[in-house]
Each structure stands twice: as C-alpha cells, then as structure tokens.
Design an enzyme around this catalytic site. Structure first.
Site, PDB file in Angstrom:
ATOM      1  N   THR A 173       0.858  -1.162  -0.257  1.00 43.92           N
ATOM      2  CA  THR A 173       0.094   0.100   0.125  1.00 43.92           C
ATOM      3  C   THR A 173       0.796   1.151  -0.109  1.00 43.92           C
ATOM      4  O   THR A 173       0.592   2.106  -0.703  1.00 43.92           O
ATOM      5  CB  THR A 173      -1.058   0.056   1.297  1.00 43.92           C
ATOM      6  OG1 THR A 173      -1.622  -1.335   1.082  1.00 43.92           O
ATOM      7  CG2 THR A 173      -1.873   1.193   1.336  1.00 43.92           C
TER       8      THR A 173
ATOM      9  N   GLN B 171       0.437 -10.003  -6.338  1.00 43.42           N
ATOM     10  CA  GLN B 171       0.233 -11.385  -6.349  1.00 43.42           C
ATOM     11  C   GLN B 171       1.057 -12.130  -7.448  1.00 43.42           C
ATOM     12  O   GLN B 171       0.814 -13.379  -7.846  1.00 43.42           O
ATOM     13  CB  GLN B 171      -1.247 -11.592  -6.816  1.00 43.42           C
ATOM     14  CG  GLN B 171      -2.433 -10.825  -5.848  1.00 43.42           C
ATOM     15  CD  GLN B 171      -2.285 -11.398  -4.418  1.00 43.42           C
ATOM     16  OE1 GLN B 171      -2.010 -12.585  -4.365  1.00 43.42           O
ATOM     17  NE2 GLN B 171      -3.006 -11.012  -3.514  1.00 43.42           N
TER      18      GLN B 171
ATOM     19  N   SER C 129       4.671  -7.106  -1.591  1.00 44.02           N
ATOM     20  CA  SER C 129       4.438  -7.109  -0.409  1.00 44.02           C
ATOM     21  C   SER C 129       5.022  -8.306   0.478  1.00 44.02           C
ATOM     22  O   SER C 129       4.600  -9.682  -0.226  1.00 44.02           O
ATOM     23  CB  SER C 129       3.046  -6.872  -0.071  1.00 44.02           C
ATOM     24  OG  SER C 129       2.772  -6.755   1.141  1.00 44.02           O
TER      25      SER C 129
ATOM     26  N   HIS D 179       4.342 -10.381   2.932  1.00 47.95           N
ATOM     27  CA  HIS D 179       3.495 -11.228   3.723  1.00 47.95           C
ATOM     28  C   HIS D 179       2.420 -11.957   2.782  1.00 47.95           C
ATOM     29  O   HIS D 179       1.791 -12.930   3.123  1.00 47.95           O
ATOM     30  CB  HIS D 179       2.619 -10.528   4.552  1.00 47.95           C
ATOM     31  CG  HIS D 179       1.386  -9.632   4.133  1.00 47.95           C
ATOM     32  ND1 HIS D 179       0.133 -10.135   4.014  1.00 47.95           N
ATOM     33  CD2 HIS D 179       1.300  -8.328   3.652  1.00 47.95           C
ATOM     34  CE1 HIS D 179      -0.708  -8.705   3.565  1.00 47.95           C
ATOM     35  NE2 HIS D 179       0.122  -8.109   3.440  1.00 47.95           N
TER      36      HIS D 179
ATOM     37  N   THR E  69      13.679   5.550  10.292  1.00 48.52           N
ATOM     38  CA  THR E  69      14.865   4.499  10.726  1.00 48.52           C
ATOM     39  C   THR E  69      14.459   3.067  10.046  1.00 48.52           C
ATOM     40  O   THR E  69      13.424   2.588  10.274  1.00 48.52           O
ATOM     41  CB  THR E  69      15.138   4.438  12.055  1.00 48.52           C
ATOM     42  OG1 THR E  69      15.063   5.558  12.954  1.00 48.52           O
ATOM     43  CG2 THR E  69      15.952   3.441  12.728  1.00 48.52           C
TER      44      THR E  69
ATOM     45  N   CYS F 220      -9.484  -6.621   2.755  1.00 48.08           N
ATOM     46  CA  CYS F 220      -9.768  -5.358   3.357  1.00 48.08           C
ATOM     47  C   CYS F 220     -10.953  -4.723   3.306  1.00 48.08           C
ATOM     48  O   CYS F 220     -11.603  -4.081   3.853  1.00 48.08           O
ATOM     49  CB  CYS F 220      -8.712  -4.025   2.473  1.00 48.08           C
ATOM     50  SG  CYS F 220      -8.779  -4.444   0.966  1.00 48.08           S
TER      51      CYS F 220
HETATM   52  N1  PLP Z   1      -2.039  -4.893  -4.190  1.00 48.32           N
HETATM   53  C1  PLP Z   1      -2.424  -6.236  -4.286  1.00 48.32           C
HETATM   54  C2  PLP Z   1      -2.927  -6.964  -5.438  1.00 48.32           C
HETATM   55  C3  PLP Z   1      -2.920  -6.932  -3.196  1.00 48.32           C
HETATM   56  O1  PLP Z   1      -3.309  -8.052  -3.195  1.00 48.32           O
HETATM   57  C4  PLP Z   1      -2.604  -6.153  -1.949  1.00 48.32           C
HETATM   58  C5  PLP Z   1      -2.825  -6.785  -0.447  1.00 48.32           C
HETATM   59  O2  PLP Z   1      -4.152  -7.141  -0.698  1.00 48.32           O
HETATM   60  C6  PLP Z   1      -2.028  -5.002  -1.997  1.00 48.32           C
HETATM   61  C7  PLP Z   1      -1.717  -4.243  -2.995  1.00 48.32           C
HETATM   62  C8  PLP Z   1      -1.733  -4.130  -0.468  1.00 48.32           C
HETATM   63  O3  PLP Z   1      -0.602  -4.917   0.169  1.00 48.32           O
HETATM   64  P1  PLP Z   1      -0.441  -4.565   1.573  1.00 48.32           P
HETATM   65  O4  PLP Z   1      -1.515  -5.196   2.267  1.00 48.32           O
HETATM   66  O5  PLP Z   1       0.880  -5.140   1.872  1.00 48.32           O
HETATM   67  O6  PLP Z   1      -0.283  -3.137   1.650  1.00 48.32           O
END
Ligand code: PLP
Length: 374
Positions: A70, A177, A197, A199, A235, A321
């Site tokens: 994000t 993804q 990302s 995670h 930092t 989300c």
């Molecule tokens: N873009 C896509 C395609 C995602 O699937 C996600 C996470 O759901 C994000 C952006 C946002 O990632 P993060 O949760 O690490 O901010």
C-alpha cells in the site's frame, strides 16, 4: 485448519521468522549510526536490498523498503504525479485495481489529475493496444495490476511495457500477487516501478518494497531524516528487510518445484466447482494458478464462508480489506457486467504449502454445504 485464503496473507515461513528474530537480537543498532554496530546493521540492510534486486533480475533498479505494498503504491503514484506535474497530469489505469491504487488515484483526481480507467475484457485483462490508444502527450504514468488479487487474471505486462516504452509515460506495476508465485524478472520486462508485499509470499506483514529505476529521483511522501535515498524517511527496519529477502529467496527457490502441483490443484478446484449446479467460475482459464474466483447462485457468500469456517476451512469473499462489506466485487462486476454474480463471488487462494488433502477436504465439504443450504 485448512487455510485457503493465501491471496489475503500467507503463513510466515518458519525460517523467515527465525531470520527475523536472529537479526533483531544481533543487529538491532540503528543502521544510520556511524559507530561499528550501526555499520554492521547497515551492511545487512544493503545486503538485503542487493539480494532483493538480484532475485528480481533488477540491474537498472533500486529498492526502497516500505511498510508494505500500500505504501509502495502510494509512493509510486503520488510521487510520479509530483515529479512530472510540469509534463502532464494524465494517468492510465484499469477498472480492476486494488484499493491501494484506486484510492491513491481518486485522491490525485481531487487535486486535478485526469484518470483514464481502461475497462477489462471478460478475461479480466487489458490489451497492450488499449493502453497504447489511451496514451496522450500529457500521460505521465500507467499503473496496472499484474496478477489480479480477486480474479487471478494476468495482464500481459511485458507486452504493455514494450508498447509504452517509446512514450514518455512511466509504468508502475502492482506485482503483489506475482512475486514469489509466478516467474517474473525485471530483466525481461521493462517496467519503471514495481510494488511488492512480503506477507503474500511467506514473509512478514508491515514489509514491502518499491523497485524503481535508479535514475528516477521520486520526491518522498514521508519527510524526515532522508533515509532510503531520500525517498522514504524513518529508521530502516533491518530485521524486516532481511526477512523480506529471505522470504523471497525461499519462495522463488520453491516456485518452480511447486508450479505444476499448484496448477493441477487449481484445475481440480475449478473443474469440481464448475460441476456443481449454479456455480460459475469467474477466474479466466489463463489466470494465476493460485487463485480461483467463483460465484454460487442463490447462496450468500457469507453463509458459505461461515459454514466452511465452522469446519475449520478458510476461504474469502472479495478482497480481505473490504470483505466485511456486502458490496459486489468491482473486479467481477468489471469482468461479467453482472452485479448479482459479483455479489456472490468467493475466492479460494493457494500457497506453496497447500496440500492435495487440503483441497480434497475443501471440495467435499463445499459440495455438501451447497447441497445442504439448498
Ligand atoms: N495490491 C494487491 C494486488 C494486493 O493483493 C494487496 C494486498 O491485499 C495490496 C496491493 C496491498 O498490500 P499490503 O497489504 O501489503 O499493503
């Protein structure tokens, strides 16, 4: 538990947790301090950065560590607008982006940017010709999702990149993804900026990166001490950076070995679901082997989710989300034009650690549940 919601997040790899813990206990000094422990922490940070770039074939790019995709997406989009405001105000995107992109662009639109949202076809993708036709002399940025987090549709990013290349516009790709799941190298695909990302591939939450062409001096969105080449103050989190590099290495190492197995599991999921009366598969045939999106006629997706949840099986409705809202999926709506189908969408998403036993149990439980609820 059977966890099939890996597009929302993945379980952290035990080795990644170990790396994180080790680095945190041994290299906790501020990497920007000039003393010896600070220098050692800085070396580790730069090693993680180098490894990240090398794993993604990035020889012309630098990596900026962020708190996740994000933040990386916000940085790419808002800073490009700031950097090139004298050049133009036009940005091209698609109508199936993640909310991080959609909301950043909506914010810029309020400041006067002109946004073109290209409509995807029934297969959930945009064609390079569509992007090319939308480019004007005022276009400063094209920002596109590569693998869609809801449908699994894969935009032809290398062809799109080649179509944009002769023009002045930059290309930013949301590869959240993609990375760690589908083979991808910046060496074969001339994109200017890429967000990822940790995670989503066995790494930690609160950890991501923006890879950007080394020649691009993006103005920062976070002002402060000028860390991360002046583009992201604060930092630096050395243990998270090291954990990200480790997670990516492990994911890429296992990627090839698990590719066929995962693709075959998804094929089984899609053919079994498609055989249930009233179930429509929304994911395109040529989509990500990790994601299946389907709509179930006459049953609320929340009801299915809860029924499965009671049996220890976890899938999702639309993206994580926004999954608490009973709104139609904008992605499935864009692909099908059918609001009911978009409201009934569920998503089953796999990871490298998904087993065939997980999938078999899910499929038999799901089939029974649909029978019972009807
Ligand atoms: N873009 C896509 C395609 C995602 O699937 C996600 C996470 O759901 C994000 C952006 C946002 O990632 P993060 O949760 O690490 O901010």
């Amino acid at each position: 538990m059977i966890y099939l919601d890996n597009a929302a997040t993945t379980q952290p790899h035990p080795d990644v947790l170990e790396t994180f813990q080790q680095v945190y206990s041994q290299f906790w000094a501020n990497p920007h301090s000039l003393h010896r422990p600070g220098e050692r922490a800085e070396q580790l940070l730069e090693q993680a950065r180098k490894q990240l770039c090398s794993l993604l074939g990035a020889t012309q790019h630098n990596a900026i560590f962020t708190s996740g995709a994000t933040e990386a997406i916000n940085l790419a989009i808002k800073s490009t607008r700031e950097l090139y405001q004298a050049r133009g105000n036009h940005i091209i995107t698609t109508n199936t982006e993640h909310p991080a992109t959609q909301a950043s662009l909506a914010w810029l639109a309020k400041q006067g940017a002109a946004i073109t949202e290209l409509p995807v076809g029934a297969d959930g993708t945009v064609a390079p010709q569509q992007v090319e036709a939308a480019l004007t002399s005022r276009t400063i940025l094209v920002t596109l999702i590569h693998v869609n987090n809801e449908s699994g549709a894969i935009n032809p990013i290398a062809d799109i990149a080649r179509a944009i290349h002769p023009h002045q516009a930059l290309l930013h790709v949301d590869a959240v993804q993609t990375i760690g799941k589908i083979p991808f190298s910046l060496a074969d695909c001339p994109v200017d900026m890429l967000s990822l990302s940790a995670h989503k591939f066995g790494g930690l939450k609160g950890s991501g990166a923006l890879l950007l062409r080394s020649s691009l001096p993006l103005p920062p969105q976070l002002h402060g001490g000028g860390q991360e080449h002046g583009m992201r103050s604060g930092t630096a989190d050395v243990p998270r950076a090291a954990a990200l590099a480790k997670a990516l290495r492990l994911a890429i190492e296992a990627q090839e070995a698990s590719a066929l197995r995962i693709a075959s599991l998804t094929q089984t999921i899609q053919s079994t679901l498609a055989a249930i009366p009233g179930v429509q598969i929304n994911s395109p045939a040529a989509g990500s082997p990790y994601i299946t999106n389907a709509s179930v006629e006459g049953i609320r997706p929340e009801t299915l989710l809860h029924g499965l949840s009671e049996k220890g099986i976890y899938i999702s409705t639309v993206s994580a989300c926004s999954s608490k809202q009973a709104e139609p999926s904008h992605v499935i709506l864009a692909m099908t034009g059918d609001a009911t189908r978009a409201r009934q969408a569920i998503r089953v998403s796999l990871a490298q650690n998904t087993t065939s036993a997980d999938v078999e149990t899910f499929l038999s439980t799901f089939t029974q549940l649909v029978d019972q609820l009807r």
